[in-house]
Enzyme design. Structure first.
Site, PDB file in Angstrom:
ATOM      1  N   GLU A  45       0.832  -1.206   0.000  1.00 33.14           N
ATOM      2  CA  GLU A  45       0.000   0.000   0.000  1.00 33.14           C
ATOM      3  C   GLU A  45       0.864   1.252   0.000  1.00 33.14           C
ATOM      4  OE1 GLU A  45      -3.149  -2.844   1.420  1.00 33.14           O
ATOM      5  OE2 GLU A  45      -1.109  -2.491   2.097  1.00 33.14           O
ATOM      6  N   THR A  46       0.310   2.305  -0.587  1.00 33.45           N
ATOM      7  CA  THR A  46       0.883   3.646  -0.518  1.00 33.45           C
ATOM      8  C   THR A  46      -0.197   4.588   0.012  1.00 33.45           C
ATOM      9  OG1 THR A  46       2.451   3.270  -2.324  1.00 33.45           O
ATOM     10  CG2 THR A  46       1.857   5.557  -1.861  1.00 33.45           C
TER      11      THR A  46
END
Length: 299
Positions: A45-46
């Protein structure tokens, strides 16, 4: 331009734990640009940090895997607020984040000199269905496990604190480490069960400091295996409390779980659960973090 951090969550040591990208001041980015950044970084995830858009929260955060936006993320929340604390020299204190789906979550920054710990209140856990016999057999085949690997302490069940996981208890740490999952089979099962993550754990850890040892697989959303999962550990704490698997004096359970060793990226998540007056398990997680790098994003 935006500031980009790569943060390793749930560890004080760079290049271990769970890496997450964090883009600060991301208000000018389009959805397509956010997805492109997440795909380029290729972390599970970012996080994209945006200004608040109402007085009931302090900051907005959106979370993207390399293939899609997700409603919330534990390790990227830790990473996002660690990056904010470092970049803006934030003191200890509480705040409220609003996610891309409108979910509001309490977060607290605890600073002790250069060491920063982020606490995330995940809220009351929601318990979904328990898998039936044929579904469990199909899942074990997809994970590369056998029926004899199950712990038998509790059901295989879907549990959520915002991003649902299937919780699977195995007999010991060796059984967890031996898993060789089939991503295509897990992806197909995700569609059947309407949940994308499979969080596999054992309580026989071989380490008195650790209550649980785990791995998490979510190939349906572009995550073959996640190093350390906050939104897996939170539901796990609620599950252990709800089913009476671990003693919980006065309806409270606190423990440390480790994940990521099988990937060479171990990290530790602190989980705190208490029973509400309505009898529901209310969950918080916390962890430290470390900066891998900081740069500017050229868009």
């Amino acid at each position: 331009m935006s500031i980009l951090y790569q943060v390793d969550a749930f560890t004080p040591t760079p290049f271990s734990g769970n890496p997450a990208g964090v883009v600060l001041t991301a208000d000018h980015l389009t959805d397509a640009q956010m997805l492109a950044v997440a795909r380029e970084l290729n972390n599970s995830e970012t996080a994209f940090v945006l200004r608040a858009d109402a007085p009931d929260h302090d900051v907005r955060v959106r979370f993207f895997t390399p293939t899609t936006e997700v409603p919330t993320c534990g390790h990227a929340t830790v990473a996002a607020h660690f990056a904010r604390a470092v970049e803006y020299a934030l003191p200890s204190g509480p705040l409220v984040q609003k996610t891309g789906t409108g979910l509001r979550q309490r977060v607290r920054v605890d600073r002790d000199g250069e060491r920063v710990r982020i606490h995330m209140h995940q809220g009351v856990a929601a318990f979904g269905p328990e898998l039936n016999g044929p579904q469990v057999e199909r899942l074990l085949r997809a994970l590369g496990a056998a029926p004899g690997d199950l712990s038998g302490d509790g059901p295989v069940q879907i549990v959520s604190t915002g991003h649902a996981k299937v919780l699977v208890g195995l007999r010991d740490r060796a059984a967890v480490d031996a898993l060789r999952p089939d991503p295509a089979a897990l992806t197909a099962l995700s569609r059947t069960l309407d949940t994308n993550g499979f969080f596999v754990f054992a309580r026989a850890t071989g380490d008195a400091r650790l209550l649980t040892w785990s791995r998490m697989f979510a190939p349906a959303i572009g995550i073959p295996e996640d190093p350390v999962t906050g939104n897996g550990h939170g539901p796990l704490g609620a599950y252990l409390l709800r089913h009476g698997i671990v003693p919980a004096p006065e309806g409270r359970l606190s423990f440390t779980g480790r994940q990521g060793a099988a990937m060479g990226r171990p990290g530790d998540v602190r989980v705190d659960v208490h029973t509400t007056t309505a009898g529901e398990p209310d969950v918080s997680i916390s962890g430290t973090a470390a900066t891998a790098f900081r740069t500017e994003l050229p868009i």
